[in-house]
Scaffold this motif. Structure first.
Motif, short mmCIF file in Angstrom:
data_model
loop_
_atom_site.label_atom_id
_atom_site.label_comp_id
_atom_site.label_asym_id
_atom_site.label_seq_id
_atom_site.Cartn_x
_atom_site.Cartn_y
_atom_site.Cartn_z
N ASN A 68 0.83 -1.20 0.00
CA ASN A 68 0.00 0.00 0.00
C ASN A 68 0.87 1.26 0.00
N LEU A 77 -8.79 -0.25 -2.16
CA LEU A 77 -8.57 -0.91 -0.87
C LEU A 77 -9.77 -1.78 -0.50
N ASP A 78 -10.97 -1.30 -0.78
CA ASP A 78 -12.17 -2.10 -0.51
C ASP A 78 -12.15 -3.40 -1.32
N HIS A 81 -9.68 -5.86 0.10
CA HIS A 81 -10.23 -6.46 1.33
C HIS A 81 -11.30 -7.49 1.01
N GLN A 82 -12.16 -7.18 0.06
CA GLN A 82 -13.21 -8.14 -0.34
C GLN A 82 -12.60 -9.41 -0.91
N ASP A 84 -9.65 -10.62 -0.28
CA ASP A 84 -9.02 -11.33 0.83
C ASP A 84 -10.04 -12.20 1.57
N LYS A 85 -11.18 -11.62 1.88
CA LYS A 85 -12.21 -12.36 2.61
C LYS A 85 -12.83 -13.47 1.75
N TRP A 93 -0.73 -7.13 4.29
CA TRP A 93 -0.62 -5.74 3.82
C TRP A 93 0.71 -5.18 4.33
N SER A 112 -2.95 -3.34 8.02
CA SER A 112 -4.16 -4.09 7.68
C SER A 112 -5.11 -3.18 6.92
N TYR A 113 -6.21 -3.74 6.49
CA TYR A 113 -7.22 -2.91 5.82
C TYR A 113 -7.64 -1.75 6.71
#
Length: 320
Positions: A68, A77-78, A81-82, A84-85, A93, A112-113
């Motif tokens: 980042n 970034l969203d 994160h999505q 990753d999940k 990160w 992290s996010y």
């Protein structure tokens, strides 16, 4: 749930097979070689991540990383994160930890996010030490992505039994000219080139998933990256001039930092933010993902310096 990218009866790309072969020659090696996966935050590297999970996770220990800079779009970034999940990537990160006062490159810190920088903090620290990046001083990728990722890699490998390793880079078959000329030396592999994956396939895949990267192409990577085409930069400046506030402040505070003589500017032809803003107020055909209304002029408005769709840590300009 994301659709599967499992390939029946897959013939492993030669570059991935080579890592396994090297691993098998190491005495006392751990069970599997390690494949560090560089996730840039775009659709292509996300597709590559899913492809690797679905097809080779039984052969490699996959280690997913995202570097980042603090200047990515929030929706990038969203999306990271999505992904990753949804993929259970256990994504790491990292951000640059600049070594001020030392003749060494940037190390890394893990974020992290939730804690990732969103106001250019790592970028500013790099500029403090090395000066404003531009076409002549291209240290931003090196110090904010390449060096932090290598720093993290070294820590991981120090804590593992002996193993072979490689770096998976999200470059497609239709953009193979972006491969590093030193790929073999630096253990870089391009799974999507070996799998002959194209941009159309990537876009088609994400259009059918429960989430997608919700920004147009010209807003990707560092939003106001100096490598982008004038058409992209002018379009951003016309509609969201505040996106340039960070670069404007960097020009004000650090234009004489770093090597060389004279004040540095971010943009081609020695232009400042004010020049980009002024040009955006003139008549021009705006950027369109589908290039509606114009034919790309690669020597004019659509000339770029390597930032088209993704900013890879180990891109074509990486020499190792």
């Amino acid at each position: 749930m994301l659709s599967s990218l499992k390939v029946p009866n897959l013939v492993l790309p030669k570059s991935l097979q080579a890592i396994i072969d090297r691993h098998n020659e190491i005495e006392g090696a751990r069970d599997k070689p390690v494949l560090f996966v560089s996730f840039s935050g775009g659709r292509t590297s996300a597709y590559m991540s899913k492809w690797l999970i679905d097809n080779v996770s039984h052969l490699f220990e996959l280690c997913f990383t995202f570097a980042n800079t603090g200047q990515e779009h929030e929706k990038t970034l969203d999306f990271v994160h999505q992904c990753d999940k949804a993929m259970n990537m256990r994504l790491v990160w990292v951000e640059a930890e600049v070594q001020h006062g030392k003749r060494v490159g940037s190390k890394h810190r893990i974020v992290s996010y939730a804690t990732a920088s969103r106001n250019g903090e790592p970028f500013e620290e790099v500029i403090k030490k090395y000066g404003i990046p531009n076409a002549a001083f291209q240290h931003c990728n090196r110090e904010m992505k390449l060096n932090p990722l290598n720093s993290y890699r070294n820590v991981v490998l120090e804590n593992l039994d002996p193993c072979a390793f490689g770096f998976a880079i999200g470059i497609r078959a239709d953009e193979a000219d972006r491969m590093s000329g030193h790929a073999e030396k630096n253990r870089l592999v391009y799974p999507l080139i070996g799998a002959n994956v194209t941009k159309e396939q990537v876009l088609s895949y994400w259009s059918k998933q429960p989430f997608d990267l919700e920004i147009p192409e010209h807003m990707g990577n560092c939003v106001t990256c100096y490598k982008k085409t004038d058409r992209k930069l002018f379009t951003i400046a016309k509609h969201e001039p505040e996106r340039f506030d960070f670069f404007k402040r960097m020009e004000r505070d650090y234009s004489f930092n770093g090597a060389g003589e004279g004040d540095r500017k971010f943009f081609r032809k020695h232009r400042k933010v004010a020049d980009i803003i002024a040009s955006s107020e003139q008549s021009f055909i705006e950027w369109s993902d589908k290039k509606v209304g114009y034919t790309p002029d690669l020597f004019g408005m659509d000339q770029h310096s390597g930032c088209e769709e993704s900013c890879e840590a180990f891109g074509s300009d990486f020499e190792g």
